[in-house]
Design a protein around this motif. Structure first.
Motif, PDB file in Angstrom:
ATOM      1  N   ALA A 204    -126.648   3.527 -35.207  1.00 41.23           N
ATOM      2  CA  ALA A 204    -125.902   2.998 -34.181  1.00 41.23           C
ATOM      3  C   ALA A 204    -125.644   4.159 -32.942  1.00 41.23           C
ATOM      4  CB  ALA A 204    -124.373   2.655 -34.703  1.00 41.23           C
ATOM      5  N   GLY A 205    -125.640   5.236 -33.359  1.00 43.44           N
ATOM      6  CA  GLY A 205    -125.288   6.466 -32.384  1.00 43.44           C
ATOM      7  C   GLY A 205    -126.386   6.443 -31.487  1.00 43.44           C
ATOM      8  N   SER A 206    -127.670   6.436 -32.098  1.00 44.49           N
ATOM      9  CA  SER A 206    -128.968   6.486 -31.318  1.00 44.49           C
ATOM     10  C   SER A 206    -129.167   5.311 -30.215  1.00 44.49           C
ATOM     11  CB  SER A 206    -130.103   6.614 -31.988  1.00 44.49           C
ATOM     12  OG  SER A 206    -130.046   7.671 -32.858  1.00 44.49           O
ATOM     13  N   GLU A 207    -128.831   4.065 -30.869  1.00 41.91           N
ATOM     14  CA  GLU A 207    -128.909   2.769 -30.085  1.00 41.91           C
ATOM     15  C   GLU A 207    -127.920   2.991 -29.051  1.00 41.91           C
ATOM     16  OE1 GLU A 207    -128.468  -0.334 -32.664  1.00 41.91           O
ATOM     17  OE2 GLU A 207    -130.413   0.146 -33.987  1.00 41.91           O
TER      18      GLU A 207
ATOM     19  N   GLU B 206    -116.968  10.315 -35.924  1.00 49.55           N
ATOM     20  CA  GLU B 206    -117.161   8.839 -35.908  1.00 49.55           C
ATOM     21  C   GLU B 206    -117.666   8.345 -37.289  1.00 49.55           C
ATOM     22  OE1 GLU B 206    -120.218   8.531 -32.702  1.00 49.55           O
ATOM     23  OE2 GLU B 206    -118.662   8.620 -31.199  1.00 49.55           O
ATOM     24  N   LEU B 207    -118.704   9.408 -37.893  1.00 49.57           N
ATOM     25  CA  LEU B 207    -118.995   8.943 -39.041  1.00 49.57           C
ATOM     26  C   LEU B 207    -117.921   8.799 -40.127  1.00 49.57           C
ATOM     27  CD1 LEU B 207    -121.581   9.099 -41.015  1.00 49.57           C
ATOM     28  CD2 LEU B 207    -121.274  11.482 -41.088  1.00 49.57           C
ATOM     29  N   LEU B 208    -117.031   9.976 -40.064  1.00 49.72           N
ATOM     30  CA  LEU B 208    -115.990   9.922 -41.291  1.00 49.72           C
ATOM     31  C   LEU B 208    -114.980   8.958 -41.172  1.00 49.72           C
ATOM     32  CD1 LEU B 208    -115.779  13.544 -41.716  1.00 49.72           C
ATOM     33  CD2 LEU B 208    -116.813  12.222 -43.332  1.00 49.72           C
ATOM     34  N   SER B 209    -114.834   8.169 -39.853  1.00 47.76           N
ATOM     35  CA  SER B 209    -113.904   7.222 -39.758  1.00 47.76           C
ATOM     36  C   SER B 209    -114.563   5.844 -39.914  1.00 47.76           C
ATOM     37  CB  SER B 209    -113.270   7.294 -38.409  1.00 47.76           C
ATOM     38  OG  SER B 209    -114.180   7.336 -37.335  1.00 47.76           O
ATOM     39  N   SER B 210    -115.876   5.676 -40.299  1.00 45.00           N
ATOM     40  CA  SER B 210    -116.586   4.283 -40.077  1.00 45.00           C
ATOM     41  C   SER B 210    -116.229   3.717 -41.518  1.00 45.00           C
ATOM     42  CB  SER B 210    -118.017   4.769 -39.927  1.00 45.00           C
ATOM     43  OG  SER B 210    -118.547   5.669 -40.857  1.00 45.00           O
ATOM     44  N   PRO B 211    -116.619   2.552 -41.668  1.00 43.66           N
ATOM     45  CA  PRO B 211    -116.558   1.572 -42.933  1.00 43.66           C
ATOM     46  C   PRO B 211    -117.563   2.325 -43.785  1.00 43.66           C
ATOM     47  CG  PRO B 211    -116.623   0.162 -40.775  1.00 43.66           C
ATOM     48  CD  PRO B 211    -116.630   1.608 -40.376  1.00 43.66           C
TER      49      PRO B 211
ATOM     50  N   GLU C  69    -114.279   5.655 -45.734  1.00 48.93           N
ATOM     51  CA  GLU C  69    -112.875   5.760 -45.374  1.00 48.93           C
ATOM     52  C   GLU C  69    -112.241   6.529 -46.697  1.00 48.93           C
ATOM     53  OE1 GLU C  69    -114.064   1.953 -47.189  1.00 48.93           O
ATOM     54  OE2 GLU C  69    -114.430   2.872 -45.241  1.00 48.93           O
ATOM     55  N   THR C  70    -112.833   6.662 -47.736  1.00 51.54           N
ATOM     56  CA  THR C  70    -112.257   7.286 -48.990  1.00 51.54           C
ATOM     57  C   THR C  70    -112.601   8.882 -48.989  1.00 51.54           C
ATOM     58  OG1 THR C  70    -114.330   6.734 -50.306  1.00 51.54           O
ATOM     59  CG2 THR C  70    -112.544   5.092 -50.253  1.00 51.54           C
ATOM     60  N   ALA C  71    -113.447   9.163 -47.951  1.00 54.96           N
ATOM     61  CA  ALA C  71    -113.827  10.587 -47.812  1.00 54.96           C
ATOM     62  C   ALA C  71    -112.664  11.450 -47.607  1.00 54.96           C
ATOM     63  CB  ALA C  71    -114.875  10.739 -46.915  1.00 54.96           C
ATOM     64  N   ASN C  72    -112.391  12.604 -48.436  1.00 57.02           N
ATOM     65  CA  ASN C  72    -111.349  13.504 -48.201  1.00 57.02           C
ATOM     66  C   ASN C  72    -111.917  14.806 -47.597  1.00 57.02           C
ATOM     67  OD1 ASN C  72    -109.041  15.363 -48.538  1.00 57.02           O
ATOM     68  ND2 ASN C  72    -108.295  14.240 -50.235  1.00 57.02           N
TER      69      ASN C  72
ATOM     70  N   VAL D  54    -124.936   5.887 -48.903  1.00 59.44           N
ATOM     71  CA  VAL D  54    -126.160   6.293 -47.912  1.00 59.44           C
ATOM     72  C   VAL D  54    -126.211   5.290 -46.889  1.00 59.44           C
ATOM     73  CG1 VAL D  54    -128.558   6.635 -47.851  1.00 59.44           C
ATOM     74  CG2 VAL D  54    -127.106   7.680 -49.739  1.00 59.44           C
ATOM     75  N   ARG D  55    -126.306   3.997 -47.229  1.00 59.89           N
ATOM     76  CA  ARG D  55    -126.369   2.966 -45.946  1.00 59.89           C
ATOM     77  C   ARG D  55    -125.396   3.156 -45.078  1.00 59.89           C
ATOM     78  NH1 ARG D  55    -127.403  -0.365 -50.659  1.00 59.89           N
ATOM     79  NH2 ARG D  55    -125.128  -1.224 -50.298  1.00 59.89           N
ATOM     80  N   ALA D  56    -124.221   3.393 -45.395  1.00 59.78           N
ATOM     81  CA  ALA D  56    -123.095   3.582 -44.314  1.00 59.78           C
ATOM     82  C   ALA D  56    -123.286   4.623 -43.564  1.00 59.78           C
ATOM     83  CB  ALA D  56    -121.572   3.727 -45.237  1.00 59.78           C
ATOM     84  N   ILE D  57    -123.880   5.681 -43.891  1.00 60.35           N
ATOM     85  CA  ILE D  57    -124.113   6.713 -43.085  1.00 60.35           C
ATOM     86  C   ILE D  57    -125.299   6.731 -42.257  1.00 60.35           C
ATOM     87  CG2 ILE D  57    -124.835   9.117 -42.930  1.00 60.35           C
ATOM     88  CD1 ILE D  57    -123.386   9.565 -45.744  1.00 60.35           C
ATOM     89  N   GLY D  58    -126.220   5.949 -42.765  1.00 56.57           N
ATOM     90  CA  GLY D  58    -127.518   5.478 -41.779  1.00 56.57           C
ATOM     91  C   GLY D  58    -127.073   4.490 -40.917  1.00 56.57           C
ATOM     92  N   ARG D  59    -126.080   3.507 -41.059  1.00 59.60           N
ATOM     93  CA  ARG D  59    -125.841   2.936 -40.052  1.00 59.60           C
ATOM     94  C   ARG D  59    -125.215   3.409 -38.825  1.00 59.60           C
ATOM     95  NH1 ARG D  59    -124.319  -0.621 -44.283  1.00 59.60           N
ATOM     96  NH2 ARG D  59    -122.006  -0.071 -43.898  1.00 59.60           N
TER      97      ARG D  59
END
Length: 504
Positions: A126-129, A6-11, A14-17, A117-122
């Motif tokens: 969100a997963g916990s919520e 879920e993390l690697l497909s989140s906004p 998306e540029t992560a390889n 960092v903000r994208a990963i934190g979100r």
């Protein structure tokens, strides 16, 4: 927590390889940006570790191996190389990450670090919520179902629908989250959540526990409703076994009116379960639950199924411990004991599966007719259990049939006479005035001493006591009873009294 996929497909990512092939089923719980190799030893488990462009600019290929091994040992879920080209990642680093079930990925240098960092934190938040919301939905659905007569499987289906994760009524397998359905400490069922990945890690544990607890409450309510007509018969049967002779005469008409085949043929099975660590209240609850499990198991054995009238298996209690009564409408013949033993073996196997930490033993009395025979069979069942005495160093089988005891039967038959019971009670009365616990200790000490033919050393060894402690106890016993242990007649009377005392 969130799933790595879920993390690697989140906004924002998306540029992560990803350079390690398939993603491991890992959960992400934190993010750490590292520009100093010394900080790699402090990254938290389940973290996304971001190596900064400034750190990677001075790195050699072997550095990635060392740093990757360090964060993998810390339990990192993802090592993210910021500003590092995927083709430059050495194969040794990718192999190490794969073996450690850690993902390895690269992001372009132009990706803003703060935004990353903000994208990963979100995603993590969100997963916990999301997990909390799904657990709350499951709790609400299960709370509304408490009043319904649902099976554990039906409650699992309800929880699965509300929580959005699979929940099944079975034992969890290796790697799965689960919870037992416990009633007074006895496992009666299990709940398993196969998919514990992502936010479901915490979610699975919460939902499994909530479902198991609800199943226990529903099962207790169902059993109470089912057992209401049975309880009155069980209580009356218990009274018939333990009441005095005059009270028994008064109870017999009530037993007949409730359909108990009191004038038929009976064999009693006495259970003996090690519950020394439980309080009196806990033992009572444990005994009731154990009785229910025992009746379910004996029902599955098929013995006595479909018999009419008061015939079949019945449950009773003595001092909070369940016992089984097998009743036949006519003389069951010579094969009866074989069938009773087979049913008891089924019960023993079920209890051994559910309570492997407890030793459960069964004493089986002979077949007798009428209420007097019922009480005689119970005395025999208890006598069968008495043949297992740790003081003698022998461990008897878990199932003991009274008919197989040989000479030990004579003791019970002697003790069933009124004269013998009165003589035993009068002889040991001074010890009984010490209280139940001290009396039991004194009687056992005297019995073992007589069994050991008057050997202080043998008695001390059998009781695991010092020789002086045995000598002190015996002097006090002799003083209280005012007896002469050198007199053969008195010694024989005491020996018989001690052996018969536990039957009272």
């Amino acid at each position: 927590m969130a799933k790595l996929s879920e993390l690697l497909s989140s906004p924002g990512l998306e540029t992560a390889n990803v350079v390690t092939g398939s993603l491991p089923a890992r959960e992400v719980s934190d993010v750490a940006m590292v520009d100093d190799p010394a900080r790699l030893h402090k990254v938290p488990e389940g973290a996304v570790v971001i190596l900064t462009p400034s750190l990677l600019a001075q790195a050699q290929a072997y550095h990635l191996d060392i740093w990757g091994r360090t964060v993998a040992e810390r339990g990192a879920a993802l090592l993210l190389l910021h500003g590092y080209h995927p083709e430059k990642v050495p194969r040794s680093a990718t192999r190490l990450a794969s073996r450690s079930e850690m993902a390895l990925a690269c992001v372009p240098a132009e990706t803003d670090a703060a935004r990353l960092v903000r994208a990963i934190g979100r995603v993590i938040d969100a997963g916990s919520e999301d997990a909390l919301a799904r657990a709350t939905a499951a709790a609400r659905a299960l709370a509304e179902a408490v009043e319904d007569d649902l099976t554990t499987a039906e409650l699992c289906a309800l929880a699965a629908q509300a929580a959005g994760c699979p929940v099944q009524a079975r034992r969890p397998q290796d790697g799965e989250v689960g919870a037992p359905v416990l009633i007074d400490g006895v496992e009666v069922d299990h709940v398993a959540v196969p998919d514990a990945a992502g936010p479901g890690g915490d979610l699975a544990r919460i939902v499994a526990r909530l479902t198991a607890e609800t199943a226990a409450r529903v099962t207790i309510a169902r059993r109470r409703a089912e057992e209401l007509p049975i309880r009155s018969r069980s209580q009356l049967l218990s009274e018939l076994l333990t009441a005095g002779p005059q009270h028994v005469i008064e109870l017999v008409p009530r037993a007949r009116s409730l359909g108990l085949g009191i004038d038929d043929w009976h064999a009693v099975v006495q259970l003996d379960v090690d519950t020394e660590e439980l309080s009196e209240a806990q033992r009572f609850g444990f005994g009731e639950t154990l009785g229910t499990v025992v009746m379910q198991a004996v029902g599955r054995s098929g013995a006595g199924h479909g018999e009419g009238g008061g015939a079949g298996w019945h449950l009773a209690y003595a001092d909070g411990t369940p016992l089984l009564v097998r009743t036949w409408g006519r003389n069951p013949g010579e094969g009866a004991m074989r069938k009773v033993r087979a049913a008891v073996e089924t019960v023993h196997a079920e209890l051994a599966r559910r309570m492997p930490e407890r030793r459960v033993r069964f004493g089986i009395g002979s077949v007798h007719e009428t209420v007097e025979g019922l009480r005689a069979s119970w005395a025999e069942a208890r006598a069968a259990l008495l043949s297992d005495d740790p003081a003698h160093g022998a461990r008897t089988p878990e199932i003991v049939v009274f008919d197989d005891l040989g000479l030990h039967r004579m003791l019970v038959e002697w003790y069933t006479t009124h004269t013998a019971r009165t003589a035993v009670r009068d002889l040991l009365a001074p010890l009984e005035r010490l209280g139940p616990d001290k009396c039991a200790m004194m009687v056992r000490t005297l019995r073992v001493y007589l069994d050991q033919q008057g050997s202080l050393s043998g008695t001390a060894t059998a009781l695991n006591l010092h020789r002086n402690a045995v000598s002190y106890r015996l002097k006090r016993i002799v003083s209280l009873l005012d007896v002469d242990l050198d007199d053969p007649d008195q010694r024989l009377a005491l020996h018989l009294a001690c052996r018969a005392w536990k039957l009272s």
